[in-house]
Design an enzyme around this catalytic site. Structure first.
Site, PDB file in Angstrom:
ATOM      1  CD  GLU A  94      -2.163   2.300  -3.691  1.00  0.00           C
ATOM      2  OE1 GLU A  94      -3.429   2.976  -4.048  1.00  0.00           O
ATOM      3  OE2 GLU A  94      -1.423   2.392  -2.782  1.00  0.00           O
ATOM      4  CG  ASP A 114      -1.883   1.140   1.181  1.00  0.00           C
ATOM      5  OD1 ASP A 114      -2.806   1.209   0.452  1.00  0.00           O
ATOM      6  OD2 ASP A 114      -1.865   1.911   2.231  1.00  0.00           O
TER       7      ASP A 114
HETATM    8  C1  GLC Z   1      -4.139   3.135  -0.557  1.00  0.00           C
HETATM    9  C2  GLC Z   1      -5.381   2.482  -0.688  1.00  0.00           C
HETATM   10  C3  GLC Z   1      -6.442   3.330   0.014  1.00  0.00           C
HETATM   11  C4  GLC Z   1      -6.196   3.930   1.353  1.00  0.00           C
HETATM   12  C5  GLC Z   1      -4.711   4.592   1.192  1.00  0.00           C
HETATM   13  C6  GLC Z   1      -4.205   4.752   2.554  1.00  0.00           C
HETATM   14  O1  GLC Z   1      -4.197   4.240  -1.557  1.00  0.00           O
HETATM   15  O2  GLC Z   1      -5.578   1.587  -1.675  1.00  0.00           O
HETATM   16  O3  GLC Z   1      -7.819   2.480   0.275  1.00  0.00           O
HETATM   17  O4  GLC Z   1      -7.219   4.737   1.749  1.00  0.00           O
HETATM   18  O5  GLC Z   1      -3.888   3.762   0.643  1.00  0.00           O
HETATM   19  O6  GLC Z   1      -3.899   3.644   3.284  1.00  0.00           O
END
Ligand code: GLC
Length: 565
Positions: free
Chosen positions: A283, A222
């Site tokens: 991500e 994440d």
């Molecule tokens: C990422 C996740 C999202 C979350 C953010 C903070 O972007 O996909 O859902 O709110 O991180 O953890």
């Protein structure tokens, strides 16, 4: 960048030696909304285990579980209070073990979501940091700083939160006086870890091992570009105000700092020390030219390619969104990934119901009215295009049912912190619990009929059991396409993507081995064009199509896979 190892550079590799993640179809499960076994209206791990046959029958290779760890759920579980335990709402560690074992028994890999940029403010270590004074080792686990201004009454710098508002919150010290400030790139309940501190590194190495020991086949990381902040915490020249309001081509100052790369070099040997092909997918919302730094034999295995998700409907835009990442895949020595939907964006069946170029806000507002039928038709076509491409494809739960974004959630029930902080609709509309059975309470999501977000009536006709075995349903199209993708090796990177040139306007065409993929982005039905080498495609076998087939022709807003004879 480090040199590419032969194992990671794929051309010519056969299925037996190709690591599974290179061409996998991965299905994202958002545990709160997948299936509720205990009837409290919130999905849980036993619910997921009970529905694994759905994933097996869909034909996917792996599931990625969004966070199910102990959490006050201020950001749907992306606010973790204990990385090595299961939130009681979702079950227990024994339930996690059972889920992983059941998935493995069905031949499904399991990817666990790891959230290393921040914890929950309820994490024991953050509570200790608050209790200990400034300058203490406890406080050094997080990013605390003195405020500016005569009495420290101003935040340490001008950074803003991705969820709107300031990225800093001032605390009250144990003696009751106004104190230091802590950084939270996201919600106030999500304090950022201090990755300058070796103890934070050690903590996350242990978290990785904990889940690898329990059988996790990989991690989705994440905010993978976020952990390391620039030295001295300088003011930002360009600031973020909300998820989407980041000026094009710019990266907020707290993202994409080189120190982040060291973390992947530290983690990779840990993954490699385990049996099997354990992987990391990042991500990372970073500019394309930075990707080769993150991906490689000593860094992460792959990263989400969000360009495809952002591409608007049309030949040029979609072709560019395929060609760019393919070129980059060569540069990084690993195939790219493809994504159309996830738990953070408006579902693609709804996005495509707006004209190309439509400026979306954060979530779908009640006053926005997509053309639902058009959106679904184009979404199905885009999915067929995606599943024909080399690399890993990531699906989001419910897209195989053609679920739309839900706009009509009462504000009082919305939970997205961006909604609570800034009043935007937010991301709840793509997180509405799944419909499994048309005629059951809560459409089979929960045995009691409870559902943490209300499901709209249109979910009934889209329920899994209403589509099962129905020719042409979205569910059956996904099943057929995933099976054909495997049969024809479409995900494998060794067969190149060849675009068909000089096609009629509005038609996108590409060839993958013996399969020809055509997408009609125009508003008219078009005759099938001549195929590669002048082949008559009107004579080709239709493998799968997104619309009712018309002999020799391709309907508007539709895609088809043809086998050359
Ligand atoms: C990422 C996740 C999202 C979350 C953010 C903070 O972007 O996909 O859902 O709110 O991180 O953890």
């Amino acid at each position: 960048m480090t040199a590419q190892s032969p194992a990671q550079h794929a051309p010519g590799a056969d299925a037996a030696t190709t690591p599974w993640w290179r061409d996998a179809v991965v299905y994202q499960v958002y545990p709160r909304s997948f299936a509720d076994a205990d009837g409290d209206g919130m999905g849980d791990l036993p619910g997921i285990t009970a529905h694994l046959p759905h994933l097996r029958d869909l034909g996917v290779d792996a599931l990625w579980l969004s966070p199910f760890f102990t959490s006050p759920q201020r950001d749907g579980g992306y606010d973790v209070a204990d990385y090595c335990d299961v939130d009681p709402r979702f079950g227990s560690l024994a339930d996690a073990d059972e889920l992983i074992a059941s998935a493995h028994a069905m031949g499904l890999k399991v990817i666990v979501d790891i959230v290393p940029n921040h914890s929950s403010s309820e994490h024991e270590l953050f509570q200790q940091a608050l209790a200990a004074g400034p300058g203490s080792p406890e406080r050094d686990m997080y990013v605390f700083a003195d405020g500016r201004g005569e009495h420290g009454e101003l935040p340490p710098n001008n950074w803003t939160s991705i969820f709107h508002g300031e990225a800093w919150t001032r605390i009250t010290e144990a003696d009751g006086t106004p104190g230091q400030w802590y950084l939270h790139i996201f919600d106030t309940s999500q304090p950022d870890w201090n990755w300058q501190n070796p103890r934070v590194h050690a903590l996350f190495r242990d978290v990785l091992r904990f889940w690898l020991d329990r059988g996790a086949d990989g991690f989705r990381v994440d905010v993978a570009h976020g952990m390391v902040k620039p030295e001295g915490l300088p003011d930002a020249a360009v600031n973020a105000e909300g998820l989407l309001d980041i000026p094009e081509g710019e990266v907020p100052i707290y993202f994409d700092n080189d120190g982040v790369l060291e973390i992947y070099r530290e983690w990779r040997p840990i993954l490699d020390s385990y049996e099997g092909e354990r992987m990391m997918v990042l991500e990372a919302w970073i500019p394309e030219h930075r990707l080769p730094l993150y991906i490689g034999p000593e860094e992460a295995h792959q990263s989400f390619n969000f360009g495809f998700l952002q591409a608007t409907w049309g030949v040029e835009t979609m072709r560019a969104a395929i060609e760019k990442p393919l070129a980059l895949a060569d540069a990084v020595g690993a195939p790219t990934t493809w994504v159309l939907s996830n738990h953070d964006v408006i579902r693609h069946a709804t996005r495509y119901g707006f004209p190309p170029g439509y400026r979306f806000g954060e979530g779908l507002g009640r006053a926005e009215t997509p053309d639902a039928a058009l959106g679904l038709a184009r979404a199905r076509a885009a999915t067929l295009l995606m599943l024909s491409l080399p690399g890993a494809a990531y699906l989001y739960q419910g897209e195989e049912l053609g679920l739309p974004e839900v706009a009509e959630i009462p504000d009082a029930l919305r939970e997205d912190p961006a909604h609570l902080r800034a009043g935007v609709p937010g991301r709840d509309g793509c997180r509405v619990p799944l419909p499994w059975r048309a005629d059951a309470p809560a459409y089979g999501f929960s045995p009691t009929g409870e559902s943490w977000l209300p499901q709209p009536e249109e979910f009934g006709a889209l329920a899994a059991d209403a589509q099962e075995g129905v020719p042409g349903s979205t569910l059956e199209m996904y099943r057929a396409a995933i099976a054909l993708r495997r049969e024809h090796g479409l995900g494998r990177p060794d067969a190149p993507v060849e675009f068909l040139e000089d096609l009629p306007e509005g038609l996108l065409g590409l060839v993958r081995g013996e399969v020809v993929v055509l997408v009609n982005t125009s508003e008219q039905e078009l005759p099938l064009p001549a195929g590669p080498d002048g082949l008559d495609l009107a004579d080709a076998e239709v493998l799968v199509g997104s619309a009712e087939p018309v002999p020799g022709r391709l309907p508007a807003d539709a895609a088809v896979w043809l086998r050359r004879r």
